[in-house]
Design a protein around this motif. Structure first.
Motif, PDB file in Angstrom:
ATOM      1  N   LEU A 175     -10.012  -5.010  -5.843  1.00  0.00           N
ATOM      2  CA  LEU A 175     -11.154  -5.549  -5.118  1.00  0.00           C
ATOM      3  C   LEU A 175     -11.262  -4.852  -3.764  1.00  0.00           C
ATOM      4  N   LEU A 176     -12.398  -4.200  -3.531  1.00  0.00           N
ATOM      5  CA  LEU A 176     -12.625  -3.489  -2.282  1.00  0.00           C
ATOM      6  C   LEU A 176     -13.632  -4.223  -1.411  1.00  0.00           C
ATOM      7  N   ARG A 177     -13.415  -4.168  -0.105  1.00  0.00           N
ATOM      8  CA  ARG A 177     -14.422  -4.650   0.839  1.00  0.00           C
ATOM      9  C   ARG A 177     -15.473  -3.569   1.018  1.00  0.00           C
ATOM     10  N   ILE A 178     -16.743  -3.976   1.094  1.00  0.00           N
ATOM     11  CA  ILE A 178     -17.840  -3.040   1.288  1.00  0.00           C
ATOM     12  C   ILE A 178     -18.365  -3.180   2.713  1.00  0.00           C
ATOM     13  N   PRO A 179     -18.478  -2.074   3.462  1.00  0.00           N
ATOM     14  CA  PRO A 179     -18.986  -2.155   4.840  1.00  0.00           C
ATOM     15  C   PRO A 179     -20.388  -2.757   4.891  1.00  0.00           C
ATOM     16  N   LYS A 180     -20.605  -3.622   5.868  1.00  0.00           N
ATOM     17  CA  LYS A 180     -21.925  -4.235   6.061  1.00  0.00           C
ATOM     18  C   LYS A 180     -22.243  -4.235   7.548  1.00  0.00           C
ATOM     19  N   GLY A 181     -23.527  -4.384   7.858  1.00  0.00           N
ATOM     20  CA  GLY A 181     -23.936  -4.497   9.253  1.00  0.00           C
ATOM     21  C   GLY A 181     -23.554  -3.272  10.054  1.00  0.00           C
ATOM     22  N   ASN A 182     -22.848  -3.506  11.170  1.00  0.00           N
ATOM     23  CA  ASN A 182     -22.472  -2.408  12.058  1.00  0.00           C
ATOM     24  C   ASN A 182     -21.448  -1.479  11.424  1.00  0.00           C
ATOM     25  N   LYS A 190     -12.904   1.365 -14.429  1.00  0.00           N
ATOM     26  CA  LYS A 190     -12.307   2.615 -14.897  1.00  0.00           C
ATOM     27  C   LYS A 190     -13.253   3.780 -14.621  1.00  0.00           C
ATOM     28  N   GLY A 191     -12.723   4.847 -14.045  1.00  0.00           N
ATOM     29  CA  GLY A 191     -13.533   6.032 -13.759  1.00  0.00           C
ATOM     30  C   GLY A 191     -14.112   6.065 -12.357  1.00  0.00           C
ATOM     31  N   ASP A 192     -13.983   4.968 -11.600  1.00  0.00           N
ATOM     32  CA  ASP A 192     -14.509   4.937 -10.236  1.00  0.00           C
ATOM     33  C   ASP A 192     -13.716   5.867  -9.313  1.00  0.00           C
ATOM     34  N   SER A 193     -14.376   6.334  -8.264  1.00  0.00           N
ATOM     35  CA  SER A 193     -13.707   7.129  -7.226  1.00  0.00           C
ATOM     36  C   SER A 193     -14.240   6.684  -5.873  1.00  0.00           C
ATOM     37  N   TRP A 194     -13.524   7.048  -4.817  1.00  0.00           N
ATOM     38  CA  TRP A 194     -13.991   6.718  -3.462  1.00  0.00           C
ATOM     39  C   TRP A 194     -15.383   7.283  -3.221  1.00  0.00           C
ATOM     40  N   PHE A 195     -15.598   8.528  -3.653  1.00  0.00           N
ATOM     41  CA  PHE A 195     -16.876   9.190  -3.404  1.00  0.00           C
ATOM     42  C   PHE A 195     -18.003   8.528  -4.188  1.00  0.00           C
ATOM     43  N   GLY A 196     -17.717   8.168  -5.452  1.00  0.00           N
ATOM     44  CA  GLY A 196     -18.744   7.540  -6.287  1.00  0.00           C
ATOM     45  C   GLY A 196     -19.150   6.162  -5.773  1.00  0.00           C
ATOM     46  N   ILE A 197     -18.165   5.354  -5.380  1.00  0.00           N
ATOM     47  CA  ILE A 197     -18.451   4.009  -4.858  1.00  0.00           C
ATOM     48  C   ILE A 197     -19.183   4.112  -3.524  1.00  0.00           C
ATOM     49  N   ALA A 198     -18.736   5.029  -2.673  1.00  0.00           N
ATOM     50  CA  ALA A 198     -19.383   5.204  -1.367  1.00  0.00           C
ATOM     51  C   ALA A 198     -20.837   5.614  -1.531  1.00  0.00           C
TER      52      ALA A 198
END
Length: 212
Positions: free
Chosen positions: A72-79, A37-45
């Protein structure tokens, strides 16, 4: 606890402490993240040091879409992993938070003996308060001296605060566009307007005149 976080941002305290290089070396970026609760795209990024656009695109979304609690979000990794990309830099100039340009009664000040973390507009003919930039409503509350207030979160750790409202017309978690209606001013007070970038207070007059 989340509400306290945004109240302290409003008061200008340093909350967003960067993780040390030593910690970064020891920790690995997880492959997924569960939205709270309270998360945003900008905050998670910002938490995972990627651009909001990269995070959203990886999950088949855009930053203008709402997030959902427990998603559930995927988090970018590697390239896939990027630092804040040029595309995440604010391109549009912030708009005036009032329908008309009102005189500033009290200016922004960093003087230690007379600090003022935002600007106070004169109460003129403008009563409708609008979002200065697109973002997410992260906090709605009341505080003595500031009446009802709204805090918006924007890209790149930027927050804007709108105080002295009699009536609020947005809710926490709502995505707003620039110039969207936030609320109505109190009858006897002008708008209090504050801008923070992470733990730094910025001069709202300069931002409204020249952008960020």
């Amino acid at each position: 606890m989340r509400k306290l976080h945004y109240i302290l941002i409003f008061l200008g305290f340093a909350l967003l402490f960067p993780i040390s290089a030593k910690q970064n070396q020891k920790s690995e970026t997880p492959s997924t993240y569960r939205v709270t609760k309270g998360d945003s795209w900008f905050g998670i990024a910002r938490k995972f040091k990627v651009s909001p656009e990269t995070l959203a695109k990886l999950n088949g979304r855009t930053t203008s879409e709402n997030l959902y609690e427990r998603e559930l979000l995927r988090i970018p990794k590697g390239n896939e992993k990027l630092t804040f990309a040029p595309e995440s830099v604010l391109k549009e100039k912030p708009s005036n938070p009032l329908d008309r340009k009102e005189r500033v009664l009290k200016k922004f000040s960093e003087l230690t003996y007379d600090p003022h973390k935002g600007i106070q507009f004169q109460r003129g003919v403008s009563s409708l308060v609008r979002a200065s930039l697109p973002g997410k409503v992260v906090h709605v509350d009341y505080m003595d001296g500031y009446e009802n207030f709204v805090i918006l979160e924007h890209q790149n750790g930027l927050y804007s605060v709108y105080g002295n409202l009699e009536r609020i017309q947005v809710t926490e978690g709502q995505q707003v566009k620039s110039k969207d209606r936030l609320g109505i001013l109190a009858k006897d007070k002008g708008l209090y307007f504050q801008v923070n970038q992470n733990k730094q207070n910025l001069n709202p007059e300069k931002i409204l005149e020249g952008g960020i």
